[in-house]
Every structure is written in structure tokens, then in C-alpha cells.
Design a protein around this motif. Structure first.
Motif, PDB file in Angstrom:
ATOM      1  N   GLY A   1       0.813  -1.211   0.000  1.00  0.00           N
ATOM      2  CA  GLY A   1       0.000   0.000   0.000  1.00  0.00           C
ATOM      3  C   GLY A   1       0.846   1.260   0.000  1.00  0.00           C
ATOM      4  O   GLY A   1       0.572   2.214  -0.732  1.00  0.00           O
TER       5      GLY A   1
ATOM      6  N   THR B   1      -5.885   2.201  -4.209  1.00  0.00           N
ATOM      7  CA  THR B   1      -4.957   1.068  -4.064  1.00  0.00           C
ATOM      8  C   THR B   1      -4.224   1.128  -2.733  1.00  0.00           C
ATOM      9  O   THR B   1      -4.039   0.106  -2.060  1.00  0.00           O
ATOM     10  CB  THR B   1      -3.935   1.075  -5.216  1.00  0.00           C
ATOM     11  OG1 THR B   1      -4.629   1.033  -6.457  1.00  0.00           O
ATOM     12  CG2 THR B   1      -3.008  -0.127  -5.113  1.00  0.00           C
ATOM     13  N   VAL B   2      -3.817   2.338  -2.353  1.00  0.00           N
ATOM     14  CA  VAL B   2      -3.148   2.506  -1.060  1.00  0.00           C
ATOM     15  C   VAL B   2      -4.048   2.018   0.069  1.00  0.00           C
ATOM     16  O   VAL B   2      -3.651   1.217   0.925  1.00  0.00           O
ATOM     17  CB  VAL B   2      -2.767   3.982  -0.837  1.00  0.00           C
ATOM     18  CG1 VAL B   2      -2.292   4.195   0.597  1.00  0.00           C
ATOM     19  CG2 VAL B   2      -1.684   4.396  -1.816  1.00  0.00           C
TER      20      VAL B   2
ATOM     21  N   LEU C   1      -4.843  -1.969  -0.267  1.00  0.00           N
ATOM     22  CA  LEU C   1      -3.715  -2.840   0.065  1.00  0.00           C
ATOM     23  C   LEU C   1      -3.369  -2.753   1.549  1.00  0.00           C
ATOM     24  O   LEU C   1      -3.001  -3.755   2.165  1.00  0.00           O
ATOM     25  CB  LEU C   1      -2.500  -2.464  -0.784  1.00  0.00           C
ATOM     26  CG  LEU C   1      -2.546  -2.929  -2.244  1.00  0.00           C
ATOM     27  CD1 LEU C   1      -1.359  -2.392  -3.014  1.00  0.00           C
ATOM     28  CD2 LEU C   1      -2.581  -4.446  -2.314  1.00  0.00           C
ATOM     29  N   ALA C   2      -3.497  -1.563   2.101  1.00  0.00           N
ATOM     30  CA  ALA C   2      -3.253  -1.447   3.537  1.00  0.00           C
ATOM     31  C   ALA C   2      -4.307  -2.229   4.316  1.00  0.00           C
ATOM     32  O   ALA C   2      -4.000  -2.906   5.298  1.00  0.00           O
ATOM     33  CB  ALA C   2      -3.260   0.022   3.946  1.00  0.00           C
TER      34      ALA C   2
END
Length: 490
Positions: A11, A186-187, A190-191
Motif C-alpha cells: 500500500g 490502491t493505497v 492494500l493497507a
């Protein structure tokens, strides 16, 4: 643990791809994201699941937008690297295919999270989990194939400091607001992918602890349907991995892939054993399906381990057997404790026995009075013990005079020690008592403010630790709360 570390690192990698100026702060960003996800999970599994619905929907929509826009855009000019890559594929042959297969399997990791978290679903749990698994598989297939097609179409190659997905997004949508929307989603996603471990590991740890393979601490369930000890352990271990790897996703992914494939292989092999033993209707084709899956994941595990062994894969090869041995040691330890506690056998009925309550004292004050009052209600006999030094005869004599002037109707035993020790003289005195049951009541002051704890001499902690380690006495620590004059009770 590796899933949390990889997800957080990935992320942050997406964030630094959009804002290269943040690249020097990668590790701190990773730790900040980990702290945020941990805080959300400490509110409870159900609360965290609801909080993650919106970011997940935005991410899926953004990736679908990238795929559609990329497929609609005109064909780019063919680059020369394609011919060279084709030649390499022909030269390497089977080894390259196996490595590509193993690396491609890494894209499927995460689907096991639903199986691990079945107890967290509402009833009917199995049906809801199956529906969620089907939806996850469909979305994963569409996004994986779509992104792979765009990578081929736009001739994307690895670039340091920029993720492949960022390159695909820029090629499909340009550098406008949509590019940053995809990167931010996406950050976040994914985090939050780390949330699968926060939901799954505490449940798994509780099951392992119930089977005596982990400390029973992990079986404790706190408020809001969350296993706080499991979450705390997961957070600390993941933070250590991020610090060791400096937040570099490329160092963590090989370790993650090996561990996942080994887990896949064991779980699939376990299902084969289950079908063969239970033999329900249609068990043959189910055993064959799980057996084929175990074979595929075993091949992937071997290939990834061999290709990434020197890059950190050896750590998993060493760690997995050590974890198994540690669990076996924990299991044997609980077995020995169970034998001593006579678990599974009905004990003899309890019978009262003569008891004595020993109260360590060093001054005549309110704390001593409250401790003796409590002791008189606990045992048949109460003895106050004062430990002093032979060189302090005047102080010892003054204490006895104060005691006699107070006259609390409690026996006083004064013990002298030439080495200024607190524990050994009291231990020797306790060993000489005739009563079968011995209670030691340690009076302590509980300060009103936390910072005032540093002002205490920790006498009670020293005595309690020594008594628990070296005697069979029942240790009670009575705390007298000291309030300000304005708020103290009359």
C-alpha cells in the motif's frame, strides 16, 4: 504476520509511486498505516468489516475502470523487447514456465482468509462463507486477467520506485485525477488487506490455544468480539518485519509466498485425509480435487523456495520447523501441568484447615491498620512481621514502642537480617509456621495519579515475586488508594 507486512508495504509502495517525494519516508509511512489498521481492529471485527466496505468498493470500481479504459485505448507500437523476451522463453523453457507459474500463484494468496474466518460470519456461516468465496474468486479472476492483458498490451516492465499497477494506470488513464484516484484507492485497499490477518490470526490462535499448542493467553476474548492479545502480537511482529526489511515489499513477498504455499499444501492435504476418513457422498471427486490442488501448491512452494532461497527464503525454511517444535513444546508443557492438576479426575471434597495470615509491616500508620483489619477477617491467626537490620537497633526499638502504644491486639514478630534483604528473612519465617494454610497480605499504596508510581519503592512487588516463586503461600496484595484531601472520604 507476513501478510500484514506485505499488504502494508504494498500500500505504501502505491503511495510513493504517486508521490515520489515520499519515498525516503517509506518505513514511517508503513508503521503509521499499521497503527491505523490496528486501531480500527481493536474496535472489533464487525466494526472493522463495516469500515472497509466503502474503500473496497471504490478499489474494485477503480480497477475495473483501468481495465476497460486500457482495453479501449488504441494499440501501442510494438517494442523490440517482446522479441527478446520470446527468445528467452524458448531458451529457458520449463524452468521459466515453472517460475512464472509459482509467481502467478502468489496472486491467489488471500483467498484462504475467508476459510480461516468462517466463525466470524453470521449464521448460516458456511453458506455465507461459500458465497463470499465465489464472489471473491470471480472478482479476482476478472481483475487478474484484465491487468495481465494490459501489462502485455502496454509492454510494462519493472521500474524501481514505481509499481507495475501505477504504470498500467498511467498508460490507461493518463496523469489526470483518475490516476490519483486509482492510486489512493490502491493505497487504502492494500493497507486494509492486512485486515484479513487481523480477522483470521486471532481466531486461529484461539483454536491453537484451545488445543494447548499456544499459550492460553491467546484464547482470551476481550470486549467487542476482538482477541486483543492476538492482535497485539500480530502488530508487534509485523512492525518488526517492516523495520527489518525497511518497508521494502520486494524483500517480503518471497517470504510471504513460501509460507502461503506451504499452508495451502498442508490444508489441501488435510482435506484429502478428511474426505478419505469421512467418506461422504461424492468423496472421491472431492479428494481428487483437493489432492490436485495440493500438488499444484506443493510445486509452487518448491519452486519459489529454490528460486528465492538466497534472497531470504531460507528464513522461512528455518522458521517453520522451529514454530512446529515450539508448539509441540507448549503442548507437552500443558500436558505436564494437566497431570499435576489431575485434570479429568474428580478431586476429594475440600475441607477447612487451620490458617495464619502474615502481614509484613514497617511502620504504624493507616496502611498498616487497614491491612491488619483485612487480615483479621481472612484467617484464624494474624501475625505482623517486621524485617529490620541488626545495626538499626534504635529504629527497631522505636517501632516496637509505637506498636505497643498502638496495641492492635495482633502478634508482632521482629526478624533481623544482616544483609538488608527483604525476601529471605520473611521466607525463613514462613517455613517455620505450623499452620497448613499460610496467607501473606502485602499492603501497598495505590497513588491517585499514574505518574506517582515512580515514587514508590516497589517493596510489595519484590516480596510478591519472591513468595510466588519460592513458597506455596497464598499471596494477597492489598492496595490502599490515596486521594487528594479535596476528594478523600471522611
Amino acid at each position: 504476520m507476513l501478510n500484514v507486512a506485505v499488504s502494508v508495504a504494498a500500500g505504501v509502495a502505491a503511495l510513493t509511486s504517486a508521490f515520489p517525494g515520499l519515498l525516503p519516508f517509506t518505513l514511517w509511512l508503513c508503521l503509521a498505516v499499521l497503527a491505523l489498521v490496528t486501531a480500527v481492529n481493536l474496535k472489533g471485527i464487525a466494526h472493522s468489516a463495516r469500515a472497509f466496505i466503502a474503500p473496497t468498493a471504490v478499489y474494485v470500481g477503480a480497477i475495473m475502470l483501468v481495465i476497460v479504459a486500457g482495453l479501449v485505448r488504441g494499440e501501442p507500437a510494438t517494442v523490440a523487447e517482446h522479441a527478446a523476451q520470446a527468445g528467452n522463453l524458448h531458451t529457458v523453457g520449463v524452468l521459466l514456465v515453472l517460475k512464472a507459474f509459482a509467481n502467478g500463484c502468489a496472486s491467489l494468496t488471500g483467498v484462504e482468509a475467508i476459510a480461516n474466518a468462517v466463525p466470524s460470519f453470521r449464521k448460516p456461516r458456511v453458506r455465507r462463507a461459500q458465497n463470499a468465496e465465489l464472489a471473491l474468486g470471480a472478482l479476482l479472476g476478472i481483475m487478474l486477467v484484465g491487468i495481465a492483458a494490459l501489462i502485455e498490451k502496454f509492454s510494462i516492465a519493472p521500474v524501481g520506485g514505481v509499481t507495475v499497477l501505477a504504470q498500467v494506470t498511467r498508460a490507461a488513464l493518463g496523469d489526470g485525477p483518475l490516476f490519483y484516484l486509482v492510486q489512493f484507492s490502491t493505497v487504502v485497499l492494500l493497507a486494509l488487506a492486512a485486515n484479513t490477518s487481523f480477522g483470521g490470526l486471532p481466531v486461529l490462535a484461539r483454536l491453537l490455544a484451545a488445543d494447548n499448542n499456544l499459550p492460553h493467553l491467546f484464547a482470551l476474548r476481550a470486549d467487542r468480539h476482538v482477541h486483543r492479545y492476538g492482535i497485539a502480537f500480530l502488530t508487534v511482529a509485523s512492525a518488526m518485519l517492516l523495520v527489518i526489511s525497511d518497508g521494502d515489499m520486494n524483500l517480503l513477498v518471497p517470504l510471504f509466498a513460501i509460507g502461503v504455499f506451504v499452508g495451502f499444501t498442508l490444508s489441501q492435504a488435510g482435506m484429502v485425509r478428511h474426505w478419505v476418513g469421512a467418506r461422504p457422498a461424492g468423496w472421491r471427486w472431492r479428494a481428487a480435487l483437493n489432492g490436485f490442488g495440493a500438488l499444484l501448491t506443493l510445486v509452487a512452494a518448491v519452486v519459489v523456495t529454490a528460486s528465492k532461497f538466497a534472497e531470504g527464503g531460507w528464513l522461512i525454511v528455518v522458521a517453520l520447523p522451529l514454530i512446529v517444535l515450539a508448539m509441540q513444546w507448549v503442548n507437552r508443557s500443558y500436558g505436564r501441568i494437566g497431570e499435576r492438576l489431575e485434570l479429568g479426575r474428580t478431586p476429594a471434597p475440600p475441607r477447612p484447615r487451620r490458617s495464619v495470615v502474615v502481614v509484613p509491616v514497617h511502620a504504624v500508620n493507616r496502611l498498616t491498620r487497614e491491612a491488619l483489619a483485612a487480615a483479621l477477617s481472612l484467617g484464624d491467626r494474624v501475625v505482623a512481621v517486621n524485617v529490620t537490620h541488626p545495626g538499626n537497633e534504635s529504629e527497631a526499638r522505636r517501632f516496637v514502642e509505637d506498636w505497643e502504644r498502638w496495641h492492635p491486639d495482633v502478634d508482632l514478630a521482629q526478624v533481623f537480617d544482616a544483609h538488608w534483604r527483604l525476601d529471605r528473612p520473611l521466607l525463613d519465617y514462613l517455613n517455620g509456621l505450623p499452620e497448613a494454610h499460610v496467607f501473606v497480605l502485602i499492603p501497598e499504596v495505590e497513588p491517585e495519579h499514574a505518574w506517582q508510581r515512580m515514587l514508590q519503592n516497589q517493596r510489595g512487588a519484590v516480596l510478591a515475586r519472591a513468595l510466588r516463586r519460592r513458597t506455596d503461600t497464598v499471596v494477597c496484595r492489598m492496595r490502599l488508594r490515596v486521594a487528594d484531601h479535596a476528594t478523600a472520604a471522611p
